[in-house]
Motif scaffolding. Sequence first.
Motif, PDB file in Angstrom:
ATOM      1  N   GLY A 159       0.806  -1.210   0.000  1.00 44.75           N
ATOM      2  CA  GLY A 159       0.000   0.000   0.000  1.00 44.75           C
ATOM      3  C   GLY A 159       0.843   1.265   0.000  1.00 44.75           C
ATOM      4  N   LYS A 160       0.539   2.189   0.915  1.00 45.88           N
ATOM      5  CA  LYS A 160       1.234   3.477   0.965  1.00 45.88           C
ATOM      6  C   LYS A 160       2.712   3.337   1.326  1.00 45.88           C
ATOM      7  CE  LYS A 160      -0.141   4.508   5.756  1.00 45.88           C
ATOM      8  NZ  LYS A 160       1.214   4.452   6.320  1.00 45.88           N
ATOM      9  N   ASP A 161       3.100   2.194   1.857  1.00 46.55           N
ATOM     10  CA  ASP A 161       4.507   1.950   2.200  1.00 46.55           C
ATOM     11  C   ASP A 161       5.255   1.197   1.097  1.00 46.55           C
ATOM     12  OD1 ASP A 161       4.246   3.160   4.756  1.00 46.55           O
ATOM     13  OD2 ASP A 161       3.321   1.320   5.519  1.00 46.55           O
ATOM     14  N   GLY A 162       4.631   1.123  -0.077  1.00 44.20           N
ATOM     15  CA  GLY A 162       5.253   0.406  -1.184  1.00 44.20           C
ATOM     16  C   GLY A 162       6.610   0.966  -1.572  1.00 44.20           C
ATOM     17  N   GLU A 163       6.777   2.296  -1.483  1.00 45.37           N
ATOM     18  CA  GLU A 163       8.070   2.877  -1.844  1.00 45.37           C
ATOM     19  C   GLU A 163       9.176   2.390  -0.917  1.00 45.37           C
ATOM     20  OE1 GLU A 163      10.297   7.131  -2.744  1.00 45.37           O
ATOM     21  OE2 GLU A 163       8.710   7.066  -1.250  1.00 45.37           O
ATOM     22  N   ASP A 164       8.852   2.237   0.370  1.00 50.27           N
ATOM     23  CA  ASP A 164       9.864   1.740   1.310  1.00 50.27           C
ATOM     24  C   ASP A 164      10.314   0.334   0.917  1.00 50.27           C
ATOM     25  OD1 ASP A 164       9.542   4.108   2.786  1.00 50.27           O
ATOM     26  OD2 ASP A 164       7.888   3.236   3.925  1.00 50.27           O
ATOM     27  N   ALA A 165       9.357  -0.520   0.531  1.00 49.85           N
ATOM     28  CA  ALA A 165       9.701  -1.870   0.079  1.00 49.85           C
ATOM     29  C   ALA A 165      10.471  -1.820  -1.237  1.00 49.85           C
ATOM     30  CB  ALA A 165       8.426  -2.696  -0.083  1.00 49.85           C
ATOM     31  N   PHE A 166      10.072  -0.916  -2.114  1.00 51.68           N
ATOM     32  CA  PHE A 166      10.732  -0.760  -3.421  1.00 51.68           C
ATOM     33  C   PHE A 166      12.197  -0.377  -3.245  1.00 51.68           C
ATOM     34  CE2 PHE A 166      10.862   2.135  -7.392  1.00 51.68           C
ATOM     35  CZ  PHE A 166      11.293   1.096  -8.205  1.00 51.68           C
ATOM     36  N   ARG A 167      12.461   0.641  -2.457  1.00 48.17           N
ATOM     37  CA  ARG A 167      13.844   1.090  -2.260  1.00 48.17           C
ATOM     38  C   ARG A 167      14.640   0.085  -1.419  1.00 48.17           C
ATOM     39  NH1 ARG A 167      14.867   6.181  -4.200  1.00 48.17           N
ATOM     40  NH2 ARG A 167      13.006   7.354  -4.832  1.00 48.17           N
ATOM     41  N   ALA A 168      13.975  -0.609  -0.501  1.00 48.53           N
ATOM     42  CA  ALA A 168      14.665  -1.657   0.259  1.00 48.53           C
ATOM     43  C   ALA A 168      15.103  -2.793  -0.655  1.00 48.53           C
ATOM     44  CB  ALA A 168      13.757  -2.187   1.369  1.00 48.53           C
ATOM     45  N   ALA A 169      14.312  -3.060  -1.701  1.00 49.10           N
ATOM     46  CA  ALA A 169      14.697  -4.101  -2.662  1.00 49.10           C
ATOM     47  C   ALA A 169      15.993  -3.710  -3.374  1.00 49.10           C
ATOM     48  CB  ALA A 169      13.572  -4.315  -3.677  1.00 49.10           C
ATOM     49  N   PHE A 170      16.139  -2.444  -3.710  1.00 46.71           N
ATOM     50  CA  PHE A 170      17.391  -1.969  -4.292  1.00 46.71           C
ATOM     51  C   PHE A 170      18.541  -2.095  -3.288  1.00 46.71           C
ATOM     52  CE2 PHE A 170      14.899   0.935  -7.317  1.00 46.71           C
ATOM     53  CZ  PHE A 170      15.104   0.109  -8.412  1.00 46.71           C
ATOM     54  N   ASP A 171      18.270  -1.704  -2.044  1.00 42.98           N
ATOM     55  CA  ASP A 171      19.307  -1.812  -1.005  1.00 42.98           C
ATOM     56  C   ASP A 171      19.798  -3.248  -0.874  1.00 42.98           C
ATOM     57  OD1 ASP A 171      18.795   0.875  -0.521  1.00 42.98           O
ATOM     58  OD2 ASP A 171      17.622   0.510   1.297  1.00 42.98           O
ATOM     59  N   GLY A 195      16.143  15.043  -3.164  1.00 42.14           N
ATOM     60  CA  GLY A 195      16.987  14.443  -2.136  1.00 42.14           C
ATOM     61  C   GLY A 195      16.438  13.190  -1.499  1.00 42.14           C
ATOM     62  N   ILE A 196      15.439  12.560  -2.123  1.00 46.53           N
ATOM     63  CA  ILE A 196      14.881  11.327  -1.544  1.00 46.53           C
ATOM     64  C   ILE A 196      15.979  10.280  -1.360  1.00 46.53           C
ATOM     65  CG2 ILE A 196      13.176   9.497  -1.815  1.00 46.53           C
ATOM     66  CD1 ILE A 196      11.719  11.297  -3.810  1.00 46.53           C
ATOM     67  N   SER A 197      16.685  10.002  -2.455  1.00 45.99           N
ATOM     68  CA  SER A 197      17.718   8.964  -2.401  1.00 45.99           C
ATOM     69  C   SER A 197      18.894   9.392  -1.525  1.00 45.99           C
ATOM     70  CB  SER A 197      18.197   8.618  -3.808  1.00 45.99           C
ATOM     71  OG  SER A 197      18.581   9.786  -4.523  1.00 45.99           O
ATOM     72  N   THR A 198      19.222  10.677  -1.532  1.00 46.73           N
ATOM     73  CA  THR A 198      20.361  11.162  -0.743  1.00 46.73           C
ATOM     74  C   THR A 198      20.093  10.995   0.743  1.00 46.73           C
ATOM     75  OG1 THR A 198      20.435  12.893  -2.451  1.00 46.73           O
ATOM     76  CG2 THR A 198      22.074  13.006  -0.697  1.00 46.73           C
ATOM     77  N   ARG A 199      18.896  11.354   1.175  1.00 41.35           N
ATOM     78  CA  ARG A 199      18.544  11.203   2.595  1.00 41.35           C
ATOM     79  C   ARG A 199      18.541   9.731   2.993  1.00 41.35           C
ATOM     80  NH1 ARG A 199      14.099  14.739   1.072  1.00 41.35           N
ATOM     81  NH2 ARG A 199      12.668  13.048   1.616  1.00 41.35           N
ATOM     82  N   ARG A 200      18.066   8.872   2.090  1.00 41.17           N
ATOM     83  CA  ARG A 200      18.050   7.443   2.412  1.00 41.17           C
ATOM     84  C   ARG A 200      19.469   6.909   2.545  1.00 41.17           C
ATOM     85  NH1 ARG A 200      14.221   3.436   2.249  1.00 41.17           N
ATOM     86  NH2 ARG A 200      15.069   1.315   2.145  1.00 41.17           N
ATOM     87  N   LEU A 201      20.365   7.328   1.660  1.00 36.55           N
ATOM     88  CA  LEU A 201      21.760   6.898   1.738  1.00 36.55           C
ATOM     89  C   LEU A 201      22.388   7.349   3.052  1.00 36.55           C
ATOM     90  CD1 LEU A 201      22.892   7.684  -1.914  1.00 36.55           C
ATOM     91  CD2 LEU A 201      22.763   5.409  -0.883  1.00 36.55           C
ATOM     92  N   ALA A 202      22.058   8.563   3.482  1.00 40.46           N
ATOM     93  CA  ALA A 202      22.605   9.063   4.748  1.00 40.46           C
ATOM     94  C   ALA A 202      22.164   8.194   5.918  1.00 40.46           C
ATOM     95  CB  ALA A 202      22.169  10.515   4.969  1.00 40.46           C
ATOM     96  N   ALA A 203      20.900   7.778   5.901  1.00 40.49           N
ATOM     97  CA  ALA A 203      20.396   6.921   6.978  1.00 40.49           C
ATOM     98  C   ALA A 203      21.022   5.533   6.929  1.00 40.49           C
ATOM     99  CB  ALA A 203      18.874   6.815   6.882  1.00 40.49           C
ATOM    100  N   ARG A 204      21.273   5.032   5.720  1.00 35.91           N
ATOM    101  CA  ARG A 204      21.840   3.690   5.555  1.00 35.91           C
ATOM    102  C   ARG A 204      23.316   3.622   5.912  1.00 35.91           C
ATOM    103  NH1 ARG A 204      22.053   0.472   0.578  1.00 35.91           N
ATOM    104  NH2 ARG A 204      22.376  -1.213   2.081  1.00 35.91           N
ATOM    105  N   PHE A 205      24.047   4.702   5.677  1.00 38.05           N
ATOM    106  CA  PHE A 205      25.496   4.658   5.813  1.00 38.05           C
ATOM    107  C   PHE A 205      26.011   5.736   6.769  1.00 38.05           C
ATOM    108  CE2 PHE A 205      24.623   2.904   1.551  1.00 38.05           C
ATOM    109  CZ  PHE A 205      25.143   1.625   1.743  1.00 38.05           C
ATOM    110  N   PRO A 206      25.859   5.507   8.069  1.00 40.22           N
ATOM    111  CA  PRO A 206      26.364   6.482   9.051  1.00 40.22           C
ATOM    112  C   PRO A 206      27.878   6.622   8.994  1.00 40.22           C
ATOM    113  CG  PRO A 206      25.669   4.442  10.128  1.00 40.22           C
ATOM    114  CD  PRO A 206      25.203   4.365   8.717  1.00 40.22           C
ATOM    115  N   SER A 207      28.575   5.679   8.349  1.00 36.74           N
ATOM    116  CA  SER A 207      30.033   5.752   8.260  1.00 36.74           C
ATOM    117  C   SER A 207      30.496   6.812   7.261  1.00 36.74           C
ATOM    118  CB  SER A 207      30.609   4.391   7.852  1.00 36.74           C
ATOM    119  OG  SER A 207      30.122   4.001   6.572  1.00 36.74           O
ATOM    120  N   ALA A 208      29.615   7.240   6.363  1.00 35.31           N
ATOM    121  CA  ALA A 208      29.991   8.247   5.371  1.00 35.31           C
ATOM    122  C   ALA A 208      30.205   9.595   6.050  1.00 35.31           C
ATOM    123  CB  ALA A 208      28.918   8.361   4.300  1.00 35.31           C
TER     124      ALA A 208
END
Length: 404
Positions: A159-171, A195-208
Amino acid sequence: MARGARAQRRCSRLWGLLLPLLPLLPLLDLTFSMPKPKGAERGLGQTLLDMALESPLYKMLLVPQARRTMVDTAEANGIGWSSALEYIRGQGPWDDSVLQGLSSSDGSDNSESSALPSLPSYYQKPFHAYDTGNLNWEAAFEQELASRAVGARNFPAFGKDGEDAFRAAFDNALDSLGAVVPEGGLIVDMGCGTGISTRRLAARFPSASQLIGLDLSPYFVAVGQRLMELEPPAETWVTDVVADQRVKLQVKDAEHTGLRDECASNVNLCLVIHELPPDVTRRVCAEALRLLKPGGQLWITEMDFSAPGYVQLRSNPLLFALIRSTEPYLDEYADSTENLFRHLAELDSVASVRLTAATGRHFAAVVTKGPGKGSTLDDRRWDELGNYVVEDTHLQTWESKLSD
């Protein structure tokens, strides 16, 4: 003038023949020959659609329908398109003074120039149901709304959280290919939009240590910066926006970023290259490799027109017209992607190219910089029986929501 009037009348008659078929497509299961590369013989259905899409009437008919599909998908899945749009419109002022305050530099040693880039001709075409493409406020306001709708179409069960599943599939797909960010690494996110993808990358990679999002549209960058200032919750916007001091959005051309040689550990291209002519894609990849340090990785996540779902969709030019009407380079992209993989694998500066299926219609690729003329192309999209390794969960083109 008379010749132009006759041509317009012919286009009108053609549309009169084609449009009544659109509502019947689910029943007709109408198919034609697969589209072929430019210059090759094309099927009758594809030829008719090419003529129609080149007519001045297409944007009055198919473009609004394509836009309506996105809005209907959003609202049907509980994504507050209308309320979010009203919210962001009220967070202005949105005028030229905002654009004049933008810079293409973050003030760090990574940037060589702060001048705003000139706009290449390919970027000034209509995109995504907007006459001026990405160069207007409405496109910038609606980018994250449309992204949520695209996610719902790819993973309708969420449903409305489909984008989260979509981007998680890429991750997950990138992780399976060995994607890694070293401690203190710099990630460059090309074609970042708001900045959708940029913010997600920041959350995924705190080491950056830093994440630089680049986009040619000053409108998108301005809205993205404002969202990070506001940090609206999902109840107000369509997703939670969390600001991160490591994230900087800049107006830059991905072909000529002005960033230093070998400054980045990672470069990201997420759902970008289907909007580019193939020659531009190759130049963007060359720029990404210039920015990468030895051993650095270029990540590409995109539509896969070799996947069965897209093969079937593309074989039906009437259905495919709904997508092509808002994506001017989609046919060229579909015909050139497999050649792009081979081209990258043959570069002197590429050590390896690995790719796999991320969803039933999308791939993920990790291109590692390093000496490797004639490096192996490691393609994991198919199993030993020749089946695509991820099931297709995408909605049918005429659907807005998963049937109950």
